[in-house]
Enzyme design. Structure first.
Site, PDB file in Angstrom:
ATOM      1  N   LYS A  29       0.798  -1.232   0.000  1.00 40.86           N
ATOM      2  CA  LYS A  29       0.000   0.000   0.000  1.00 40.86           C
ATOM      3  C   LYS A  29       0.833   1.285   0.000  1.00 40.86           C
ATOM      4  O   LYS A  29       0.366   2.329  -0.448  1.00 40.86           O
ATOM      5  CB  LYS A  29      -0.915   0.016   1.221  1.00 40.86           C
ATOM      6  N   SER A  42      -9.033   1.012   8.315  1.00 40.36           N
ATOM      7  CA  SER A  42      -8.609   0.375   9.562  1.00 40.36           C
ATOM      8  C   SER A  42      -7.482  -0.600   9.265  1.00 40.36           C
ATOM      9  O   SER A  42      -7.052  -1.356  10.114  1.00 40.36           O
ATOM     10  CB  SER A  42      -9.782  -0.365  10.197  1.00 40.36           C
TER      11      SER A  42
END
Lengths: 311, 311
Positions: free
Chosen positions: A50, A75
């Site tokens: 990511k 989250s």
């Protein structure tokens, strides 16, 4: 999103990311009857691919946008990635997290220098809290998967794999929000003339599988999967790319995900999260299809609570 | 054991072993305040460095000895290593294992083609059973750690590390039966003019620490350690090398071993066994000593029951 954009993105983010190792295992190759090349983004900074997209999205902002910082709601791995990418680039990151997020995830964000704002655990409350940050601070909202700069950034993992193994027959990656597979589609389309892209998806969160059949974005009917990174939905930027370039999506059951995860832990001695195991599980489910092929497998991340394992 | 013997051994065993990756972690470097280079023998064939010495010992046998096979007693990594090395070289291996060895370990030996003979779980019964195999079959007994060819073979892990990082200030490895650290001493002595060798040892099995003080081989007073690969005793071939070349042995407690293991799992996303964590635990215990130094750390293996973890 052109070939040049992907190449430029790679040069742009290189100083801030690891070119992660590509591992092989003769035991696993024998088991599958094929040659597998595992691109280990579990060894990436902040423990997942990511950071690639997060870094690209931040660098692409104007100076004045950067001064006002960025905000996202997540989250999971994108929360940590955006925090670390922001710290690396000296800008402020605010992360909206549901109040029921595990403490260890909040602490990871704080450790990387992000600011955490808690909200009720619903999609609406998340978006409302993020919108509030945008209104109050002028921060730019960066979506974890449905943002063109994020998508191009995520494509650099597959690009690195193809730069080393240009003759792959297949590339396979997990499908969650769609950012990774859409970015990977750019890599396979622009940097290989033969590599077919396949997605692995939990049966319990199979929006992409059904969307490819219906031709429009379908929503998940359940998200009851251990692959916590894949509970999210496809989006308007990534779905058209997926529709155009992804050859097939293979769905796998929860026991198949756990078995694949355990095999990789035990045989390869690397720690991968359940979402990463979905791609390998898809290969195991359809071994005959992949016989004697060269397959790139994107191991998306390694952020898992080792005190709470499924085996 | 000369420099040339170590070099020749390396060329001899290279076709049968992996040149394992060397990993680094900026998070761990920041934590320690030093530069650590982890030589990942957990990614080695059969999951540990032991295949190096086993392969060398077998190749060094005469043709007629090879025809009669090899035998050892081990419930740990050497059992798997000798089985796999024998299969690679087309010879027969018999492994004497205590009857209380975990089933998963017996199965691993069988999977690699070794024959298992069970005995009572005492040192005497193990040796008697191995002697019986030697008498009945003419097999050659290969000791897991106190055999010159095994020692030289184990030294090739440190050699590979020094070939890539020639300017290490320290090398550190765990101490059990003494084969790895004695072999590593050959590597640091012959292939570096500055690299000091340090051992990490559990307080609960500290024969090497006490032997270095007394100048003669001491026996373990307890073996109550989670580091199951380090419960064994130094031997007559390896102790003189250790006495001559090892600068220091740092003892660590059981909680320190578990903490070090968990840190490596969580931060580096690799699976290491408790014995491997002992070397890193020794660095953590004595951080001040290692400040700003370049340190090679031998991660000895990754064979751990993931269904039964200490955290």
């Amino acid at each position: 999103m052109t070939k040049e954009e992907l190449s430029n993105c790679y040069e742009r983010i290189r100083p801030y990311i690891h070119n992660t190792p590509i591992l092989t295992s003769s035991l696993i190759n024998n088991l599958v009857g094929a040659e597998l090349y595992f691109k280990c983004e579990n060894f990436q900074r902040a423990g997942a691919y990511k950071i690639r997209g997060a870094t690209n999205a931040i660098i692409q902002l104007s100076k004045s946008q950067q001064e006002h910082g960025v905000v996202t709601h997540s989250s999971g791995n994108f929360a940590q990635a955006l925090s670390l990418a922001s710290r690396n680039l000296n800008i402020k990151a605010t992360i909206v997290m549901p109040s029921n997020s595990p403490k260890v995830k909040k602490n990871a964000v704080l450790e990387y220098g992000g600011e955490v704002i808690e909200c009720d655990p619903t999609i609406e409350a998340r978006q409302a809290a993020a919108d509030m940050v945008v209104t109050n601070t002028g921060a730019t909202f960066i979506h974890p998967s449905n943002n063109p700069d994020v998508i191009v950034g995520q494509g650099t993992a597959g690009l690195e794999l193809l730069k080393v193994h240009s003759n792959l027959d297949y590339m396979i990656c997990p499908v969650g929000g769609g950012g990774l597979i859409a970015g990977t589609a750019l890599a396979t389309t622009y940097f290989s003339d033969r590599c077919k892209l396949i997605g692995g998806e939990p049966k319990e969160a199979d929006d992409a599988y059904r969307s490819l059949i219906s031709g429009k974005i379908e929503t998940n009917t359940t998200t009851n999967t251990i692959a916590d990174g894949l509970r999210t939905q496809l989006g308007s930027y990534n779905f058209p790319i997926i529709k155009k370039h992804v050859k097939q999506i293979i769905r796998v059951s929860e026991p198949e995900i756990i078995e694949a995860m355990q095999l990789i832990w035990e045989r390869m001695k690397i720690i991968i999260e359940p979402s990463s195991a979905v791609a390998f599980a898809a290969i195991l489910r359809d071994k005959q299809h992949f016989k004697n092929q060269k397959i790139g497998v994107i191991i998306s991340g390694g952020n898992v609570d080792i005190n709470n394992l499924p085996f």
